[in-house]
Structure formats: structure tokens, C-alpha cells
Design a protein around this motif. Structure first.
Motif, short mmCIF file in Angstrom:
data_model
loop_
_atom_site.label_atom_id
_atom_site.label_comp_id
_atom_site.label_asym_id
_atom_site.label_seq_id
_atom_site.Cartn_x
_atom_site.Cartn_y
_atom_site.Cartn_z
N SER A 106 0.81 -1.22 0.00
CA SER A 106 0.00 0.00 0.00
C SER A 106 0.84 1.26 0.00
O SER A 106 0.39 2.32 -0.43
CB SER A 106 -0.95 0.00 1.19
N ILE A 107 2.09 1.19 0.48
CA ILE A 107 2.95 2.37 0.51
C ILE A 107 4.11 2.27 -0.48
O ILE A 107 4.99 3.12 -0.49
CB ILE A 107 3.51 2.63 1.93
N ARG A 108 4.11 1.24 -1.31
CA ARG A 108 5.20 1.06 -2.27
C ARG A 108 5.31 2.26 -3.21
O ARG A 108 6.41 2.71 -3.56
CB ARG A 108 4.98 -0.22 -3.08
N LEU A 109 4.19 2.80 -3.64
CA LEU A 109 4.18 3.92 -4.58
C LEU A 109 3.89 5.25 -3.88
O LEU A 109 3.34 6.17 -4.48
CB LEU A 109 3.14 3.68 -5.68
N ALA A 110 4.27 5.32 -2.60
CA ALA A 110 3.95 6.52 -1.81
C ALA A 110 4.49 7.79 -2.46
O ALA A 110 3.79 8.80 -2.54
CB ALA A 110 4.49 6.37 -0.40
N SER A 111 5.71 7.75 -2.94
CA SER A 111 6.28 8.96 -3.54
C SER A 111 5.52 9.36 -4.80
O SER A 111 5.38 10.54 -5.11
CB SER A 111 7.76 8.74 -3.88
N ALA A 112 4.98 8.37 -5.52
CA ALA A 112 4.23 8.66 -6.73
C ALA A 112 2.91 9.33 -6.39
O ALA A 112 2.52 10.33 -7.01
CB ALA A 112 3.98 7.38 -7.53
N TYR A 113 2.18 8.79 -5.41
CA TYR A 113 0.88 9.41 -5.16
C TYR A 113 0.97 10.70 -4.35
O TYR A 113 0.07 11.53 -4.38
CB TYR A 113 -0.17 8.44 -4.61
N VAL A 114 2.09 10.92 -3.65
CA VAL A 114 2.32 12.24 -3.05
C VAL A 114 2.51 13.27 -4.16
O VAL A 114 1.99 14.39 -4.09
CB VAL A 114 3.53 12.22 -2.10
N ALA A 115 3.24 12.88 -5.21
CA ALA A 115 3.41 13.78 -6.35
C ALA A 115 2.07 14.09 -7.02
O ALA A 115 1.81 15.22 -7.45
CB ALA A 115 4.37 13.16 -7.37
#
Length: 434
Positions: free
Chosen positions: A64-73
Motif C-alpha cells: 500500500s505504501i510502495r508507490l507513496a512517492s508517486a501518489y504524493v506527487a
């Protein structure tokens, strides 16, 4: 081979459920992630090995947090998009494009398509499509462009803009693990190819259908052959807002989130004269931006789970023989495979990075079947089919309904063009990196 066959069958079942709209993508991806892991024999808990790589810890929580940097962007990009909407920057760009075209339908269509492309480098989401589309479509129709052509050209502009939407770049970095320079280079090439395809589409369709002039449109007034648009325009200097984050990332190598922050501050400084009003605008658009980004964030959470599931050591070991046998490594095989199968990017299919294809791309890279940059170029090229023509896209559905055309007819009209576009992108990717 029984495990790969069962996993492929699960893929097919989930795909059919999504196509028939029996299961939304937001739910389908986590279900698929769990189903794949269970079929492969991944335990719910595995505390002894590798710090717990079971379903609960490794796939659901870590995924669930693997793409955290992507969805923060994505969130920061949506924040900037909301500010552009609230300060009339987006509307003003569209209006200047319409005024430059005068009463020449073809020129207006091309300029408005270009304006849509510029706007969607920064803004995104269905709300932005509704706001921009409700301005652009009536302008095109009012000068005689058919509703079908207007919708298709809007989608070409949207497709060009999405290639330079740097929040998407963060997603590609996380899923395929390619250098930013490779993404920038291929995005530029694919944007040029998309623009040429859109231009060819416009020329062919204008010649084929001719021009049918409408009387008027509610968004504008015509007088003495000129299009005059009402409502307050944003200051000219503020119209640089959508390209500022792109310049900072592409030429000054800034990280994505700080680049968006500069764009946010620039938009506020150039449009708001009162400090209190600027702070209120900043706060409200921040909340609205999070709400606007929510569907994409939830989708990326599901994609992260699917990636962790398919790339789990147990799953990967059992899938490797199948993936190795199916994906070609020769130049000709690579071109034919991805070009002919490009429509599988539709309906969140196995070649769609924002659907089932995210896990497939991750496996191809992890098995070293093809270079990462080649995988990126292939999936980004076939993504043209999905981003522009997919009838399950919410923006395709809204635009079609708004213009009074059938969304499946839009797909039929666009598919020959975007299929050739995807194939051209695949060929370029082969010569760049394979």
C-alpha cells in the motif's frame, strides 16, 4: 505450469469483471493481488523468513505504501491544478487560444488542442476535464467542428499533456525503475508522435466530413468575425504556471514535489494581491487537491499491492517460466508483440501500466528479460491507446456524454490512429534501447 495457468485465468476473470463494470478497478487490483499470492502459496504471515513477507505484511501493508512517492506527487499536482482552476489561469489559456484562431475552425481546433495539452501537463482528474471540456467543446462546435471531432481532438490534447505531467513520471520511476533521463527523452519523442497523429487525424476528418457551422455557444460571443470571451482573465504572467514545474524538473533536475511547490507559489504570487486571500486560496485548494487526487491515490495503492504480489519471491519463481516463454527478446519479436497487442492496454488490461500491466512490467524487468528502458518505452507507447481512446476512462465517458456522442464510437474513430501511434512508439523504443 499449473500455478501460472491459474494465475492467468484469474487475470482473465478480473479483466472481464472490470470490462463489464461488475467490479471497479479500485477493488479489482487488491483482489487480484491477494488471489495471485494465495494461488502461488504465499502464507498470510511469514515472520521467520525475510522479516515477514507474507500476504498481510508484505503485500497489503508494504504494497500500500510502495508507490507513496508517486501518489504524493499526484496530490501536489492536483493542488496546483486546483489553484489554476480557482484563479482562472486554465480558462484564460483556453480563451487566448480561441481568440488567436479567430473564425478559422481548423486553426481554432489546433490551438485549443495545444492549450489542452499545456494545461494537462499540470492539472488532472475528472474535475479538470469537466471544467476545461465545458469551455473547449462548445467553442469548437460553435465554429462548425463536429462533436465527434471536437471530443477526439480534446483527447489528443489530453494525451499529449499527460506525457509531460511530472506526477506520472514519478509513477514510472517507481514501477519500472528507469532513470529520469530515459523517461524525459521518450516522453518528448512520444509527445511529438502524438501531436503528429492528432494533426493527421484533424486533416483527414476535416476533409472527410467538411464543416457544419453551428449558430452559437454559451461560452462565447461572436462579433465581426472575432471570438470574444467573457469572464475575468488571469494576468498574462501567471500563464507560465503549468510549464514552470516541467522546466525545473527537465532542465534543472529538481525533485518533483519541490517543483510543484514552486508552481503553486508562483500561481499565488502572480494572481493574488492580498496576503490573507492568498492564504485562504492555498488552504482551500490544498483540501480540494487531496480530494481530487483521491481516486488516483487509491488506484496506486492497489497497484502497489499487485506489484508486491507478483514480484514476491514465491510468485516470481512460479511465474518466471511462463513470462520468459511469452515475452520475446529479439528486435522483431519485441516490435510485433507490443505493436499487435497494443489494444490489450484497453480496459485496464495486461498491457496497461495503470492496471494489470504494472505487475507484468515489474516481472519483465525483475527477470531481466528486456532492459528496463525498453520495457518502459513499450508500455508507455501502448498506453497511448488507453489514455486517448479507452471507453472506460471517466474523462472519455464524460466528454462523450457532454458532446452527445457514443463513447464506443469515439473508440472506433480513434483506434486506427492510436494503434499506429503505439506501434510507432514501440519501434522508436526498440532503436533507442534494445
Amino acid at each position: 505450469m499449473i500455478v501460472p495457468i491459474l494465475i492467468i485465468l484469474l487475470f482473465l476473470v478480473i479483466s472481464i469483471l472490470m470490462i463489464t463494470r461488475k467490479m471497479p478497478t479500485l477493488l479489482a487490483l487488491p483482489v487480484l493481488a491477494i488471489g495471485v499470492a494465495l494461488i502461488a502459496g504465499v502464507p498470510l504471515l511469514n515472520p521467520i523468513k525475510d522479516g515477514d513477507n507474507g500476504i498481510l505484511k508484505h503485500i497489503l501493508e508494504a504494497g500500500s505504501i510502495r508507490l507513496a512517492s508517486a501518489y504524493v506527487a499526484v496530490i501536489f499536482g492536483s493542488w496546483l491544478g486546483q489553484i489554476m482552476n480557482k484563479t482562472n489561469i486554465a480558462e484564460t489559456i483556453v480563451k487566448y487560444a480561441a481568440e488567436l484562431g479567430g473564425d478559422r475552425p481548423f486553426l481554432i481546433t489546433i490551438l485549443l488542442t495545444a492549450a489542452v495539452a499545456v494545461l494537462f501537463t499540470t492539472i488532472g482528474g475528472l474535475g479538470a476535464v469537466i471544467m476545461i471540456g465545458s469551455i473547449v467543446i462548445p467553442i469548437m462546435v460553435s465554429v462548425g467542428v463536429s462533436s465527434m471531432i471536437a471530443v477526439c481532438m480534446f483527447l489528443f490534447g489530453l494525451g499529449i499533456g499527460l506525457l509531460f505531467n511530472i506526477s506520472n513520471w514519478s509513477f514510472y520511476l517507481n514501477v519500472i525503475k528507469v532513470p529520469m533521463e530515459s523517461i524525459k527523452l521518450f516522453a518528448i519523442i512520444l509527445a511529438v508522435l502524438t501531436a503528429l497523429t492528432g494533426l493527421i487525424f484533424a486533416i483527414v476528418e476535416f476533409k472527410k466530413n467538411g464543416i457544419k457551422f453551428a449558430c452559437s455557444a454559451p461560452a462565447l460571443n461572436s462579433k465581426n468575425g472575432e471570438i470574444k470571451l467573457e469572464n475575468k482573465k488571469a494576468p498574462i504572467i501567471s500563464l507560465l504556471t503549468p510549464i514552470i514545474p516541467i522546466i525545473l524538473v527537465m532542465f534543472f533536475k529538481w525533485p518533483i514535489v519541490p517543483a510543484f511547490l514552486v508552481g503553486i507559489l508562483y500561481a499565488l504570487i502572480t494572481t493574488q494581491r492580498k496576503f490573507n486571500k492568498a492564504i485562504n486560496m492555498l488552504t482551500k485548494t490544498g483540501f480540494d487537491g487531496v480530494a481530487d487526487a483521491a481516486p488516483a491515490v487509491i488506484l496506486m495503492i492497489g497497484i502497489g499491492m499487485l506489484l508486491n504480489s507478483l514480484m514476491h519471491p514465491i510468485v516470481a519463481e512460479k511465474m518466471k517460466p511462463f513470462i520468459t516463454a511469452v515475452v520475446p527478446t529479439s528486435s522483431i519479436g519485441y516490435i510485433l508483440f507490443f505493436s499487435l497487442l497494443a489494444p490489450l492496454a484497453l480496459y485496464r488490461g495486461p498491457l496497461n501500466l495503470f492496471g494489470l500491466g504494472s505487475g507484468i512490467a515489474g516481472l519483465i524487468v525483475s527477470f531481466n528479460i528486456l532492459p528496463a528502458a525498453t520495457v518502459m518505452s513499450a508500455f508507455l507507447a501502448v498506453e497511448r491507446v488507453q489514455a486517448i481512446a479507452d471507453p472506460t476512462n471517466t474523462h472519455n465517458v464524460w466528454l462523450s456524454n457532454y458532446a452527445g456522442v457514443d463513447v464506443n464510437q469515439v473508440l472506433a474513430k480513434l483506434l486506427p490512429y492510436v494503434w499506429v501511434l503505439a506501434a510507432a512508439g514501440v519501434v522508436v523504443g526498440r532503436f533507442l534501447w534494445l
